[in-house]
Design a protein around this motif. Structure first.
Motif, mmCIF file in Angstrom:
data_model
loop_
_atom_site.group_PDB
_atom_site.id
_atom_site.type_symbol
_atom_site.label_atom_id
_atom_site.label_comp_id
_atom_site.label_asym_id
_atom_site.label_seq_id
_atom_site.Cartn_x
_atom_site.Cartn_y
_atom_site.Cartn_z
ATOM 1 N N HIS A 54 0.814 -1.216 0.000
ATOM 2 C CA HIS A 54 0.000 0.000 0.000
ATOM 3 C C HIS A 54 0.848 1.266 0.000
ATOM 4 O O HIS A 54 0.341 2.357 0.266
ATOM 5 C CB HIS A 54 -0.919 0.012 1.223
ATOM 6 N N LYS A 98 2.713 4.543 -1.224
ATOM 7 C CA LYS A 98 2.412 5.527 -2.257
ATOM 8 C C LYS A 98 3.634 6.414 -2.454
ATOM 9 O O LYS A 98 4.343 6.722 -1.501
ATOM 10 C CB LYS A 98 1.212 6.386 -1.856
ATOM 11 N N ASP A 138 -0.328 14.352 -3.002
ATOM 12 C CA ASP A 138 -1.581 14.463 -2.256
ATOM 13 C C ASP A 138 -2.271 15.802 -2.457
ATOM 14 O O ASP A 138 -3.367 16.013 -1.924
ATOM 15 C CB ASP A 138 -1.321 14.261 -0.757
ATOM 16 N N ILE A 160 -11.592 10.356 -0.909
ATOM 17 C CA ILE A 160 -10.145 10.128 -0.997
ATOM 18 C C ILE A 160 -9.354 11.398 -0.750
ATOM 19 O O ILE A 160 -8.366 11.403 -0.007
ATOM 20 C CB ILE A 160 -9.778 9.533 -2.373
ATOM 21 N N THR A 161 -9.785 12.511 -1.372
ATOM 22 C CA THR A 161 -8.988 13.749 -1.321
ATOM 23 C C THR A 161 -9.476 14.759 -0.293
ATOM 24 O O THR A 161 -8.721 15.645 0.109
ATOM 25 C CB THR A 161 -8.979 14.425 -2.698
ATOM 26 N N VAL A 187 -10.143 8.955 3.991
ATOM 27 C CA VAL A 187 -9.244 7.800 3.986
ATOM 28 C C VAL A 187 -8.189 7.887 5.078
ATOM 29 O O VAL A 187 -7.495 6.904 5.349
ATOM 30 C CB VAL A 187 -8.548 7.662 2.614
ATOM 31 N N GLU A 235 -6.694 3.557 -1.591
ATOM 32 C CA GLU A 235 -6.237 4.660 -0.742
ATOM 33 C C GLU A 235 -6.847 4.622 0.658
ATOM 34 O O GLU A 235 -6.324 5.252 1.581
ATOM 35 C CB GLU A 235 -6.593 6.011 -1.400
#
Length: 270
Positions: free
Chosen positions: A112, A114, A128, A172-173, A184, A194
């Protein structure tokens, strides 16, 4: 007795010598700042040695003159030097340990992971950062529709699938018409790579479970209430549903359209 005292006093530095030592210490501090302030120098291995040497010189100057160690029993000098040597040995051991040994990440963390390009000015990862929304196109400037194609009314609400996708992006954002902390950060949702947060409840099946959380409240209303006013009701028997963990301030920046999209997205998690 008086003569011995006078001899002892005469061995101490004069005021002029103290001022010179202070200027010397100030100059060393300036050199240390010159080494650590440039961003290109930070984290570089070659900066360790000069910083360690300069620190040792400052340490010696302070304890030998300002703490009068130079004029005390020699055994105390060895005590201070022994502590200095021990400190250097510990630092060198830690540097050697972390320079020669790189731990392997756990399988979950590796799967996972990123990418992160650090933004030194604003902090956080560039990946991000919310992407700028495309500028709306004036319907007058749109090209005429092709034959057999149905024109889209700009005032018509998005189809359910589109609303779910908008809710997914907000989840998500944290950004949509408004802005909030990304969901998330604390929650997990199966099928959303995410969403691996471990602080709040798992929302992988919230679309089904929401209807059973609060008697007399529909699933849609329960989810909407949990977003708009998360402190008003805490479901019992739900793993990681901790009072005080999710505050109203976290979601206060979301617009009504964002909440509607989040509800649609979460209702789709069956």
């Amino acid at each position: 007795m008086s003569s011995d005292h006078g001899v002892h006093e005469s061995r101490h530095p004069t005021l002029k010598q103290y001022v010179i030592i202070a200027i010397f210490l100030f100059a060393i501090t300036i050199v240390e700042f010159v080494i650590i302030l440039p961003e290109d120098f930070r984290g570089q291995g070659w900066t360790i040695a000069p910083l360690a040497i300069l620190s040792a010189i400052k340490f010696a100057a302070v304890i030998f003159f300002y703490m009068h160690l130079k004029f005390d029993n020699r055994m105390l000098t060895w005590v201070f030097l022994g502590g200095l040597a021990l400190g250097f040995a510990v630092v060198l051991a830690l540097v050697g340990l972390f320079a020669s040994w790189t731990p392997s990440p756990r399988a979950f963390a590796e799967d996972h992971a990123k990418p992160c390009t650090l933004d030194h000015e604003l902090g956080g990862c560039l990946e991000d950062r919310p992407k700028a929304a495309p500028e709306p196109v004036d319907p007058v400037d749109q090209p005429p529709s092709e034959e057999g194609r149905t024109e889209i009314d700009p005032e018509e609400p998005p189809a359910p699938g589109g609303l779910v996708e908008i809710g997914r992006q907000v989840f998500i954002t944290g950004t949509g018409q408004g802005a909030a902390t990304p969901c998330v950060t604390c929650h997990t949702v199966g099928g959303v790579p995410e969403a691996v947060g471990l602080l709040g409840p798992d929302l992988s099946h919230i679309g089904t479970e929401a209807a059973t959380r609060q008697p007399g409240v529909s699933a849609e209303d329960y989810i909407a209430q949990s977003i708009r006013d998360p402190e008003s009701f805490i479901a019992e028997g739900v793993d990681r549903a901790t009072p005080g963990l999710m505050l109203t301030a976290i979601t206060a920046g979301l617009a009504d359209e964002d909440v509607d999209a989040l509800v649609a997205f979460l209702m789709a998690q069956q």
